[in-house]
Design an enzyme around this catalytic site. Sequence first.
Site, PDB file in Angstrom:
ATOM      1  N   SER A  48       2.295 -12.925  -9.292  1.00  0.00           N
ATOM      2  CA  SER A  48       0.971 -13.336  -9.003  1.00  0.00           C
ATOM      3  C   SER A  48       0.384 -11.958  -8.632  1.00  0.00           C
ATOM      4  O   SER A  48      -0.698 -11.842  -8.536  1.00  0.00           O
ATOM      5  CB  SER A  48       1.077 -14.083  -7.602  1.00  0.00           C
ATOM      6  N   ASP A  90      -0.179 -13.547   5.072  1.00  0.00           N
ATOM      7  CA  ASP A  90       0.201 -13.072   3.887  1.00  0.00           C
ATOM      8  C   ASP A  90      -0.182 -11.757   3.789  1.00  0.00           C
ATOM      9  O   ASP A  90      -1.566 -11.300   3.531  1.00  0.00           O
ATOM     10  CB  ASP A  90      -0.466 -13.920   2.649  1.00  0.00           C
ATOM     11  N   HIS A 127      -0.083 -10.261  -0.839  1.00  0.00           N
ATOM     12  CA  HIS A 127      -1.151 -10.377  -1.785  1.00  0.00           C
ATOM     13  C   HIS A 127      -2.467  -9.712  -1.183  1.00  0.00           C
ATOM     14  O   HIS A 127      -2.605  -9.453  -0.114  1.00  0.00           O
ATOM     15  CB  HIS A 127      -1.402 -11.886  -2.207  1.00  0.00           C
TER      16      HIS A 127
END
Length: 442
Positions: free
Chosen positions: A176, A421, A424
């Site tokens: 990702s 998070d 990311h």
Amino acid sequence: MKSAARGKLPLSIVGIVICICLFIGVLYIEDTGSLSSATLLALQSTCSKQDEPDNNSSRSVKVQEKSTTSTSLTEEKDDLNGIDGEEEYEEKAEFDPEKCNVVKGKWVFNRSLKSLYSDETCPYLDKQVVCVKNGRQDSDYRYWEWQPDECKLPRFDPKTALEKLRGQRLMFVGDSLQRGQWQSFVCMVESVIPAKKKSIRRGRSHTVFKAKEYNATIEFYWAPFLVESNSDLRIIGNPKDRILRVDAVKKHARYWEGVDILVFNSYVWWMSGLKIKSLWGSFANGEEGYEELDATVAYRMGLKTWANWVDSTIDPNKTRLFFTTMSPTHMRSADWHNKKGIRCYNETRPVLKRGYCGSGSDKRMMNVVSSVVGKMKVPVSFINITQMSEHRIDGHTSVYTEYQGKVLTDEQKEDPKRYADCIHWCLPGVPDTWNQLFYAYL
């Protein structure tokens, strides 16, 4: 005249030897610029750990203890006001991938820096990374630019980038984080393409953006481990249930054949535990025949499988290969001496201490990449984003993201210990600089 004492060299001979040694040393230093990228990666420290001493260790620690952003007041004011930032940028040498060490540099705040897109203007961004749409109010994280000490990175020009890709296929392969780099690249070029001359075809593993006028595609292929695993199509959230086939890559690799420019990445999925369930060879019991290997051992086996495929399949005269180095995580605010912090939550400035390195980068894993790539026949260029990204504790999606397919609720945002998070990155944001570096290689 007295003769020289027995066992001692005359001073003239000693002087000559010293001069020769110095001359050789200078030659060595001058020649390091011509070393392969793999060798440089092995020789140069990507970043220095906080517990490793440096020349100003005691002084730097005191500065960091006074500021949660790890920045002296003078340095922060200079960067925030852009003092001499642009002048210094212009005076440096042009970028040369064989000579410029992009690892050494600094982030400089530049309010005049204009992003080529926003999460409102680019329709190809996932909900996971559109931080402004998801409620992020501060914006300074979008105005920092990485300036290497030895050269200047060229500005990303969308039309030039598309011309470089004319008639070619560019594919990003990985997890990702690599998908974020792909989305960043697509968003940086799509605004100069008329609506009727661009298209996108999304698939479970393979997504293709097409710039019709240039007969070019910018693609993403999902392969978080590069090698095959039971988490390739149906993502398995619990790392303990993931099983890798560390000697199998053909299922993925058939999508990579015939691509002109391949950009690989694989790191963070390997860091989900000390052990990884791994299969290789022929096991009578199928997935039940796995063995638990140390993460670095499994990583080396997986990368060797990938490297063997590259060496046996890729024609370097037709295909260019790149490998994006590890993207650091920022899970411990104590790393940057913000003892009251919660991961990267509420961080709005980078760490400006030179060579900063936290606990989210594993040098052992980087050394595995370096050693495997260094033995390959097909040349691979590194997009070395690790050090520049280490500083960017402010650039993560934090609580301005999604969880299990839904944007975090206000209640969830108030629980950063569980939901922040710090893996990311917001877009626009740090991955745009990764692509600026990649563009310099193109």
